[in-house]
Design a protein around this motif. Structure first.
Motif, PDB file in Angstrom:
ATOM      1  N   GLN A 202      -4.776  11.172   0.059  1.00 12.70           N
ATOM      2  CA  GLN A 202      -5.760  10.118  -0.204  1.00 12.70           C
ATOM      3  C   GLN A 202      -5.117   8.943  -0.932  1.00 12.70           C
ATOM      4  N   LEU A 203      -4.196   9.236  -1.845  1.00 10.05           N
ATOM      5  CA  LEU A 203      -3.501   8.158  -2.551  1.00 10.05           C
ATOM      6  C   LEU A 203      -2.695   7.299  -1.579  1.00 10.05           C
ATOM      7  N   LYS A 204      -2.122   7.930  -0.546  1.00 11.70           N
ATOM      8  CA  LYS A 204      -1.387   7.174   0.475  1.00 11.70           C
ATOM      9  C   LYS A 204      -2.337   6.275   1.259  1.00 11.70           C
ATOM     10  N   ILE A 205      -3.519   6.809   1.586  1.00  7.62           N
ATOM     11  CA  ILE A 205      -4.495   6.061   2.386  1.00  7.62           C
ATOM     12  C   ILE A 205      -4.975   4.810   1.652  1.00  7.62           C
ATOM     13  N   ILE A 206      -5.212   4.953   0.344  1.00 11.48           N
ATOM     14  CA  ILE A 206      -5.770   3.819  -0.407  1.00 11.48           C
ATOM     15  C   ILE A 206      -4.692   2.894  -0.970  1.00 11.48           C
ATOM     16  N   ALA A 207      -3.430   3.235  -0.759  1.00 11.48           N
ATOM     17  CA  ALA A 207      -2.337   2.410  -1.299  1.00 11.48           C
ATOM     18  C   ALA A 207      -2.394   0.985  -0.743  1.00 11.48           C
ATOM     19  N   THR A 208      -2.711   0.846   0.541  1.00  9.49           N
ATOM     20  CA  THR A 208      -2.741  -0.476   1.180  1.00  9.49           C
ATOM     21  C   THR A 208      -3.869  -1.349   0.623  1.00  9.49           C
ATOM     22  N   PRO A 209      -5.138  -0.860   0.615  1.00 14.48           N
ATOM     23  CA  PRO A 209      -6.199  -1.707   0.025  1.00 14.48           C
ATOM     24  C   PRO A 209      -5.959  -2.009  -1.451  1.00 14.48           C
ATOM     25  N   LEU A 210      -5.338  -1.089  -2.163  1.00 16.76           N
ATOM     26  CA  LEU A 210      -5.003  -1.358  -3.561  1.00 16.76           C
ATOM     27  C   LEU A 210      -3.976  -2.485  -3.649  1.00 16.76           C
ATOM     28  N   ALA A 211      -2.956  -2.413  -2.805  1.00 19.68           N
ATOM     29  CA  ALA A 211      -1.892  -3.426  -2.814  1.00 19.68           C
ATOM     30  C   ALA A 211      -2.437  -4.808  -2.486  1.00 19.68           C
ATOM     31  N   LYS A 212      -3.427  -4.867  -1.591  1.00 21.81           N
ATOM     32  CA  LYS A 212      -4.036  -6.153  -1.233  1.00 21.81           C
ATOM     33  C   LYS A 212      -4.724  -6.793  -2.429  1.00 21.81           C
TER      34      LYS A 212
END
Length: 314
Positions: A202-212
């Motif tokens: 799950q942390l991998k999945i949300i890494a992109t929206p977090l980075a944005k």
């Protein structure tokens, strides 16, 4: 005369109940409407001991501004200065008090009280570290924190939400808010804590929206649920003045969780009490973050507008 809860009163009632948070003292809309239609435009109040600006625009197009002045004895201590620039313009400036002479004058007596309570094995003993502060503002912040621990959390918050927020981390809140499945929050939290593989995925999945949003999941580990509650009450007490004590990074993290949890309401089970309560909590928190200017602002009585002057250089 005007709602002083940043238009969050209805959500506060749903979360905490009609007889909590001094909700019985919040003016009804028809009261604000009636006063606005008399032609009254400015009302200054101070008995709530909070910093706030409440605005009511009547159906007839009249403006009523309720200025809540902070207390000298509560977080954040301060007072208001109103300057009448001309017949149509009033400037409001908030002066905060960081320190004052002799505020430790009675600390020896507080120590006597503390020792007495300890001898009596009183369960509601305040933290003695409050007497180690160096500034008066820090003293009021400590006082607020102890009020939350000893009074507000046990008396105002639903017991399920109290227990949940007292035992959850910022990263766990992030993962719960972005889980996108129909698991109730208690089961989802157990999975987050016990299933390392699922957690990492799950942390991998949300890494992109977090980075944005220029955020990293690891930074959510720096705070816990009780830190969130403290900031919730900081904003309730001091409104935008509290932003000097809550980092911009933390506000961005709170907003990310709010946006995530509100976007997945379709997954929230009607029987999941904790999830529904947490959603209401974040809605109220977000209302506090999007309030009317309350630090330094001007009121134009001719065109019924409020202008934020807090970022202007005087």
């Amino acid at each position: 005369m005007v709602d002083f809860n940043d238009d969050a009163t209805s959500d506060i009632k749903k979360l905490m109940g009609e007889n909590k948070w001094q909700l019985e003292r919040v003016p009804a809309t028809n009261v604000a409407e009636a006063f606005a239609n008399t032609g009254l435009k400015i009302h200054v109040a101070g008995h709530m001991h909070i910093n706030d600006t409440g605005v009511h625009r009547s159906k007839n197009g009249n403006l009523l501004v309720n200025i809540q002045t902070p207390s000298l004895a509560a977080y954040i201590p301060g007072y208001k200065i109103l300057k009448i620039n001309n017949s149509n313009n009033i400037e409001v400036k908030t002066v905060t008090i960081a320190n004052t002479e002799n505020f430790k004058l009675l600390f020896d007596l507080y120590k006597v009280e503390y020792n007495k309570l300890k001898l009596e094995h009183n369960n509601n003993v305040w933290d003695k570290k409050i007497l180690e502060v160096n500034t008066y503002k820090d003293f009021t912040a400590w006082h607020l924190k102890e009020l939350i621990r000893l009074r507000f959390l046990p008396n105002d918050f639903p017991i399920d939400l109290n227990i949940f927020l007292s035992n959850v981390t910022g990263e766990e809140l992030l993962l719960l808010a972005t889980k996108n499945n129909e698991l109730d929050f208690s089961k989802a939290l157990k999975e987050i804590r016990n299933n390392t593989k699922a957690r990492k995925n799950q942390l991998k999945i949300i890494a992109t929206p977090l980075a944005k949003n220029n955020l990293k999941a690891k930074d959510f580990r720096k705070w816990k649920g009780l830190d969130l509650v403290f900031d919730f009450y900081r904003l309730r007490n001091a409104d935008e003045l509290a932003l000097e004590d809550i980092t911009t990074e933390k506000i961005k993290q709170y907003k990310f969780i709010y946006n995530a949890i509100t976007s997945q309401t379709k997954y929230i089970n009607k029987e999941d009490t904790t999830a529904k309560q947490l959603l209401l909590f974040f809605k109220i928190f977000n209302s506090f973050l999007n309030s009317e200017p309350s630090n330094h602002f001007s009121i134009n009585l001719e065109n019924n507008t409020i202008t934020d002057l807090s970022k202007n250089i005087n």
